[in-house]
Every structure is written in C-alpha cells, then in structure tokens.
Design an enzyme around this catalytic site. Structure first.
Site, PDB file in Angstrom:
ATOM      1  N   ASP A 103       0.863  -1.187   0.000  1.00  0.00           N
ATOM      2  CA  ASP A 103       0.000   0.000   0.000  1.00  0.00           C
ATOM      3  C   ASP A 103       0.896   1.233   0.000  1.00  0.00           C
ATOM      4  O   ASP A 103       1.779   1.362  -0.847  1.00  0.00           O
ATOM      5  CB  ASP A 103      -0.958  -0.070   1.195  1.00  0.00           C
ATOM      6  CG  ASP A 103      -2.005   1.025   1.200  1.00  0.00           C
ATOM      7  OD1 ASP A 103      -3.000   0.896   0.453  1.00  0.00           O
ATOM      8  OD2 ASP A 103      -1.825   2.018   1.929  1.00  0.00           O
ATOM      9  N   HIS A 298      -7.136  -6.400  -1.111  1.00  0.00           N
ATOM     10  CA  HIS A 298      -6.067  -5.420  -0.955  1.00  0.00           C
ATOM     11  C   HIS A 298      -5.082  -5.774   0.154  1.00  0.00           C
ATOM     12  O   HIS A 298      -3.896  -5.473   0.055  1.00  0.00           O
ATOM     13  CB  HIS A 298      -6.684  -4.057  -0.669  1.00  0.00           C
ATOM     14  CG  HIS A 298      -5.679  -2.951  -0.593  1.00  0.00           C
ATOM     15  ND1 HIS A 298      -4.948  -2.532  -1.687  1.00  0.00           N
ATOM     16  CD2 HIS A 298      -5.266  -2.171   0.452  1.00  0.00           C
ATOM     17  CE1 HIS A 298      -4.142  -1.544  -1.332  1.00  0.00           C
ATOM     18  NE2 HIS A 298      -4.307  -1.312  -0.034  1.00  0.00           N
TER      19      HIS A 298
END
Length: 323
Positions: A103, A298
């Site tokens: 991320d 994610h």
C-alpha cells in the site's frame, strides 16, 4: 508478539518505532506497512523470513503508533518518508538491504530503490505499482475528475475532517476498512455516488467483527495503534501529492534497475484503478516480476500469507540470499 524486539531509533529529526526479529547476523530485510495498517500486518512474512535467516526490520512508519507524528502537513511528503528509513539504516549500519512495501509502503520502497541503488539490492512492492514520476501531481487530476462526486482522496485533502470521522469509533473504522477492501468479505467503492461534500463512512454498515483473516489478537494491535497515534499523521500522507511531486523532480525518467517483485490480489480494486500502470510497469522497472494472488483483495500479506510467502521468499533467496 514475544518473538519481536522493540526499539526507538533516532532518524531524520523524529523517533522511529522499530520491531525486529530473526538472527542479528542475518541480512536485513525491511517491511513497510501502508494505510490504515500497522507493523503487525507483516507478522506472517516476518517470522517466515526470520526462519530463513534474515534479520527483519518492521517500522511503525512516521505518524503511526509509537513513532513521531508531527502536526505539520508538509512533514509527510515521500522524500521525507524515505529519509526516515535511510536515516534508520544509517543508524543501524545497513550497507545492503532488501526493501518490501505494501500500500503506501510500496511507493516508499520503490523510491528507496531509486534513491539508494547501491544499498537496496532487491525490492518488492505489493498492491501499488511503480509507474515513474507523473507529468503532474495526481491530486490535480483527481480534483478535476471528481469535482462533482465523492472521492475519498479528495475528501482527505480537507484538514481535520477525515481524521475526526475515522477516530470517532476506531474499531468500527478498522472493521469497515478491512472488510471493504478484502477479497473475501465484499467490495468497496472508492468513488461513491454521493455529493462531493459528503462524509466518507456514513453509508457503510458495521459488520461487527473483523474479517476471517484478521484474528482478534491482530485486530487489537491495529486498534491500539490508532488509539495511540490517531489518524492525522496517516491522512497527512495523502495531503502531500503535490509536494512529493515537486520533491521528486530529480528522479523523473529514472528506472528502478534492481531485481523487483510486484504482487497484487486479483480482487484488489487498485488493480482496476492502476491497470494501465501495471501493464506499463516493465518500461520503468525492467527486471520486475509480476504476480497475481488468486481470491485476494487489498490486504494481501494478511489475507493470503502462505501465497505471498511462496512468492516473496524464493525471490529474495535468488536476489538477496540470507547467507
């Protein structure tokens, strides 16, 4: 938790909270977390790497947990974030490292590879690809594209709003974020069909429990992290698109020449948003290996730890062997 050592490192005019595990004689591997995560999100990779003989370093990055969290927005641009890690590596005497980021940690890892080509011998980014320096700050394009609709990053630009909303009920915020971007527990629309001046999380229903991939023990660490530091530091990362663009001018056109690995879940919405960048990534990272993790959202290193380790460990063994 008892398999990790903790220390505070002075670096770049802040104190960096750092967790380590593995033999101290092992080659150093750095694991950089993203938003809204914490150092403990890397526990599955850290212990596997330590078992292979690596000395693993996991910071609570600037703005998170016990690390310093300056108030000023301009203290969170990309070059400053890189300097935190560079200073910590200098403090610890690291001459050669492998750098891994997820991320927001991925752009930091990619840029450390650019800034430190002699020291960063191998680099891995998860979920966020590297596409080189854009022609203009990304926030300019976002503001134009979403001037009439809600977008969370545009919402984040307004000082005080997002951090207050997220901090009002930290366990609820974390549950919504974890479920919303998870490959097994639903999908999250980053661009919602509501007015641009809306709040972010009002329309979501609290699932009540963390997703299956996040144990109660891990969830407690996440919540404690943000109870300790709040959200103003993490959100300030998003307020530095323009400043980061300005400060990376010297890196324009440069390639990441080290061996590189990019991992992304097949259900990660970033894959759709960044499809063009992912496709063109070999143009700016010529030695990149790209892998897609199946049935994964994610939070890749926590959702599918075995699959991530099956890609990461052989990559490091080939390009940055433990011994």
């Amino acid at each position: 938790m008892d398999q990790f050592e903790h220390q505070m490192i002075p670096t770049n005019n802040i104190e960096l909270s750092l967790y380590t595990t593995g033999p101290k004689s092992g080659r150093p591997v750095w694991l950089l977390h993203g938003f809204p995560e914490c150092w403990y999100s890397w526990r599955h990779q850290a212990l596997a790497l330590a078992a292979q003989g690596y000395h693993v370093h996991i910071p609570e990055v600037r703005g998170y947990g016990a690390s310093s969290a300056p108030e000023a927005v301009d203290q969170y641009d990309l070059i400053t974030l890189c300097a935190d890690i560079q200073g910590a590596m200098n403090h610890l005497g690291h001459e050669q490292v492998a750098m891994v980021g997820h991320d927001w940690g991925a752009p930091v890892a990619w840029h450390l590879a650019l800034l430190e080509p002699a020291r960063v011998k191998a680099v891995c980014g998860m979920s966020v690809p590297f596409g080189g320096r854009p022609r203009q700050p990304a926030i300019n394009m976002m503001r134009e594209a979403y001037k009439d609709r809600f977008h969370y990053i545009v919402y984040f630009q307004q000082p005080g709003l997002a951090e207050a909303e997220m901090a009002a009920d930290i366990p609820r915020t974390m549950r919504l974020m974890m479920h919303g971007l998870s490959g097994t527990d639903g999908d999250n629309s980053l661009v919602q069909d509501k007015p641009a001046d809306s709040r972010w999380l009002d329309d979501y229903i609290d699932p009540g429990t963390p997703p299956a991939w996040c144990s109660d023990e891990a969830f407690a660490v996440y919540v404690k992290t943000f109870e300790q530091s709040g959200f103003h530091g993490p959100i300030n990362w998003y307020r530095n698109f323009e400043r980061s663009w300005q400060r990376t001018e010297a890196l324009a056109g440069k390639q990441i020449e080290q061996p590189a690995l990019f991992l992304i879940g097949d259900r990660d919405p970033v894959g759709t948003l960044e499809a063009y960048t992912i496709k063109k990534m070999p143009n700016v990272v010529p030695r990149v290996e790209q892998r897609v993790i199946a049935d994964c959202g994610h939070w890749i290193q926590a959702e599918k730890p075995a699959e991530v380790n099956a890609e990461l460990l052989p990559f490091l063994a080939q390009h940055f062997p433990a011994g």
